[in-house]
Motif scaffolding. Sequence first.
Motif, PDB file in Angstrom:
ATOM      1  N   UNK A 181       0.849  -1.196   0.000  1.00  0.00           N
ATOM      2  CA  UNK A 181       0.000   0.000   0.000  1.00  0.00           C
ATOM      3  C   UNK A 181       0.891   1.255   0.000  1.00  0.00           C
ATOM      4  N   UNK A 182       0.290   2.368  -0.390  1.00  0.00           N
ATOM      5  CA  UNK A 182       1.061   3.590  -0.639  1.00  0.00           C
ATOM      6  C   UNK A 182       1.805   4.059   0.613  1.00  0.00           C
ATOM      7  N   UNK A 183       1.136   3.961   1.780  1.00  0.00           N
ATOM      8  CA  UNK A 183       1.797   4.468   2.988  1.00  0.00           C
ATOM      9  C   UNK A 183       2.996   3.589   3.371  1.00  0.00           C
ATOM     10  N   UNK A 184       2.850   2.282   3.247  1.00  0.00           N
ATOM     11  CA  UNK A 184       3.996   1.399   3.552  1.00  0.00           C
ATOM     12  C   UNK A 184       5.160   1.722   2.638  1.00  0.00           C
ATOM     13  N   UNK A 185       4.846   1.969   1.365  1.00  0.00           N
ATOM     14  CA  UNK A 185       5.910   2.316   0.415  1.00  0.00           C
ATOM     15  C   UNK A 185       6.611   3.600   0.864  1.00  0.00           C
ATOM     16  N   UNK A 186       5.821   4.612   1.193  1.00  0.00           N
ATOM     17  CA  UNK A 186       6.419   5.901   1.579  1.00  0.00           C
ATOM     18  C   UNK A 186       7.240   5.781   2.856  1.00  0.00           C
ATOM     19  N   UNK A 187       6.774   4.955   3.792  1.00  0.00           N
ATOM     20  CA  UNK A 187       7.447   4.881   5.093  1.00  0.00           C
ATOM     21  C   UNK A 187       8.645   3.935   5.090  1.00  0.00           C
ATOM     22  N   UNK A 188       8.676   3.017   4.142  1.00  0.00           N
ATOM     23  CA  UNK A 188       9.686   1.946   4.232  1.00  0.00           C
ATOM     24  C   UNK A 188      10.659   1.848   3.071  1.00  0.00           C
ATOM     25  N   UNK A 189      10.491   2.644   2.023  1.00  0.00           N
ATOM     26  CA  UNK A 189      11.371   2.530   0.866  1.00  0.00           C
ATOM     27  C   UNK A 189      12.835   2.700   1.275  1.00  0.00           C
ATOM     28  N   UNK A 190      13.683   1.834   0.759  1.00  0.00           N
ATOM     29  CA  UNK A 190      15.129   2.002   0.898  1.00  0.00           C
ATOM     30  C   UNK A 190      15.763   1.952  -0.485  1.00  0.00           C
ATOM     31  N   UNK A 191      16.925   2.544  -0.605  1.00  0.00           N
ATOM     32  CA  UNK A 191      17.697   2.423  -1.832  1.00  0.00           C
ATOM     33  C   UNK A 191      18.520   1.144  -1.746  1.00  0.00           C
ATOM     34  N   UNK A 192      18.701   0.483  -2.851  1.00  0.00           N
ATOM     35  CA  UNK A 192      19.499  -0.747  -2.844  1.00  0.00           C
ATOM     36  C   UNK A 192      20.710  -0.587  -3.744  1.00  0.00           C
ATOM     37  N   UNK A 193      21.912  -0.778  -3.203  1.00  0.00           N
ATOM     38  CA  UNK A 193      23.113  -0.622  -4.033  1.00  0.00           C
ATOM     39  C   UNK A 193      23.304  -1.774  -5.009  1.00  0.00           C
ATOM     40  N   UNK A 194      22.787  -2.962  -4.699  1.00  0.00           N
ATOM     41  CA  UNK A 194      23.003  -4.107  -5.595  1.00  0.00           C
ATOM     42  C   UNK A 194      21.718  -4.418  -6.347  1.00  0.00           C
ATOM     43  N   UNK A 195      21.751  -4.095  -7.622  1.00  0.00           N
ATOM     44  CA  UNK A 195      20.573  -4.265  -8.482  1.00  0.00           C
ATOM     45  C   UNK A 195      20.959  -5.187  -9.626  1.00  0.00           C
ATOM     46  N   UNK A 196      20.136  -6.180  -9.857  1.00  0.00           N
ATOM     47  CA  UNK A 196      20.504  -7.223 -10.819  1.00  0.00           C
ATOM     48  C   UNK A 196      19.423  -7.368 -11.891  1.00  0.00           C
ATOM     49  N   UNK A 197      19.735  -8.181 -12.914  1.00  0.00           N
ATOM     50  CA  UNK A 197      18.748  -8.520 -13.948  1.00  0.00           C
ATOM     51  C   UNK A 197      17.587  -9.282 -13.321  1.00  0.00           C
ATOM     52  N   UNK A 198      16.392  -9.202 -13.854  1.00  0.00           N
ATOM     53  CA  UNK A 198      16.022  -8.379 -14.990  1.00  0.00           C
ATOM     54  C   UNK A 198      15.687  -6.946 -14.584  1.00  0.00           C
ATOM     55  N   UNK A 199      15.885  -6.043 -15.540  1.00  0.00           N
ATOM     56  CA  UNK A 199      15.436  -4.665 -15.346  1.00  0.00           C
ATOM     57  C   UNK A 199      13.919  -4.613 -15.547  1.00  0.00           C
ATOM     58  N   UNK A 200      13.275  -3.583 -15.000  1.00  0.00           N
ATOM     59  CA  UNK A 200      11.849  -3.431 -15.298  1.00  0.00           C
ATOM     60  C   UNK A 200      11.637  -3.313 -16.802  1.00  0.00           C
ATOM     61  N   UNK A 201      10.549  -3.904 -17.277  1.00  0.00           N
ATOM     62  CA  UNK A 201      10.272  -3.889 -18.719  1.00  0.00           C
ATOM     63  C   UNK A 201       8.764  -3.831 -18.932  1.00  0.00           C
ATOM     64  N   UNK A 202       8.375  -3.620 -20.155  1.00  0.00           N
ATOM     65  CA  UNK A 202       6.972  -3.692 -20.538  1.00  0.00           C
ATOM     66  C   UNK A 202       6.103  -2.746 -19.736  1.00  0.00           C
ATOM     67  N   UNK A 203       4.980  -3.291 -19.254  1.00  0.00           N
ATOM     68  CA  UNK A 203       4.001  -2.461 -18.540  1.00  0.00           C
ATOM     69  C   UNK A 203       4.587  -1.883 -17.245  1.00  0.00           C
ATOM     70  N   UNK A 204       5.461  -2.681 -16.605  1.00  0.00           N
ATOM     71  CA  UNK A 204       6.096  -2.212 -15.362  1.00  0.00           C
ATOM     72  C   UNK A 204       6.914  -0.947 -15.650  1.00  0.00           C
TER      73      UNK A 204
END
Length: 182
Positions: free
Chosen positions: A2-25
């Motif tokens: 839900x939107x509030x959980x996203x706003x309150x808990x988002x963190x940045x992640x230094x390790x990002x791997x395949x797959x990248x977001x694609x298509x509708x995402x």
Amino acid sequence: MDALSLLLNRRSLPKLVDPAPAGEVLENIFRAGLRAPDHGGLTPWRFIVSQGEGLTKLANILVAAAKADDLDDFVIEKASKAPFRAPMVITVVSKVTSDHKVPVIEQHLSAGCAAQAMQMAAVAQGYSGFWRTGSWAYHSVVREALGVTGEDMIVGFLYLGSIGCREAKVHERDLAQYVEYL
Ligand SMILES: Cc1cc2nc3c(=O)[nH]c(=O)nc-3n(C[C@H](O)[C@H](O)[C@H](O)COP(=O)(O)O)c2cc1C
């Protein structure tokens, strides 16, 4: 999520791997960027996507910037690897209208909000991101290669990908230190 959980808990992640977001995402990510608050409806942004060969092109631009400054081999090597920390990098540029009643700072802020909205949209859909600038975002060689002119700014390189490491805990911060009432 839900939107509030996203706003309150988002963190940045230094390790990002395949797959990248694609298509509708990915389309949702761009659409979230386009929903950033925008005084005067100036749409003051450009989103430049690098993935696959595009990451190599971006790396070459960073290397050219490092070489232009005569930086040492360690920094050049670091620049050559930087874009590959994720399978996709979206360079978010503020494309401002100068001499407009909407001050330029507000247009840069809109582009920054777009970057944040895109990161949020990635997280909301099960991906993650990391907003970086480093010195490269302000470098004339990088600006020129990406067609960033005049008062326009690279507000960030938004690294996006799938979650590649454990998420760190959210910092506990004391509201009283930051919130005042008139
Ligand atoms: C405009 C901007 C530029 C940033 N540039 C960098 C950067 O170059 N390197 C870095 O490690 N973090 C940078 N950050 C901070 C990270 O994106 C991130 O917010 C920080 O590591 C805190 O993590 P969190 O988002 O999980 O709280 C930048 C943030 C902003 C808003």
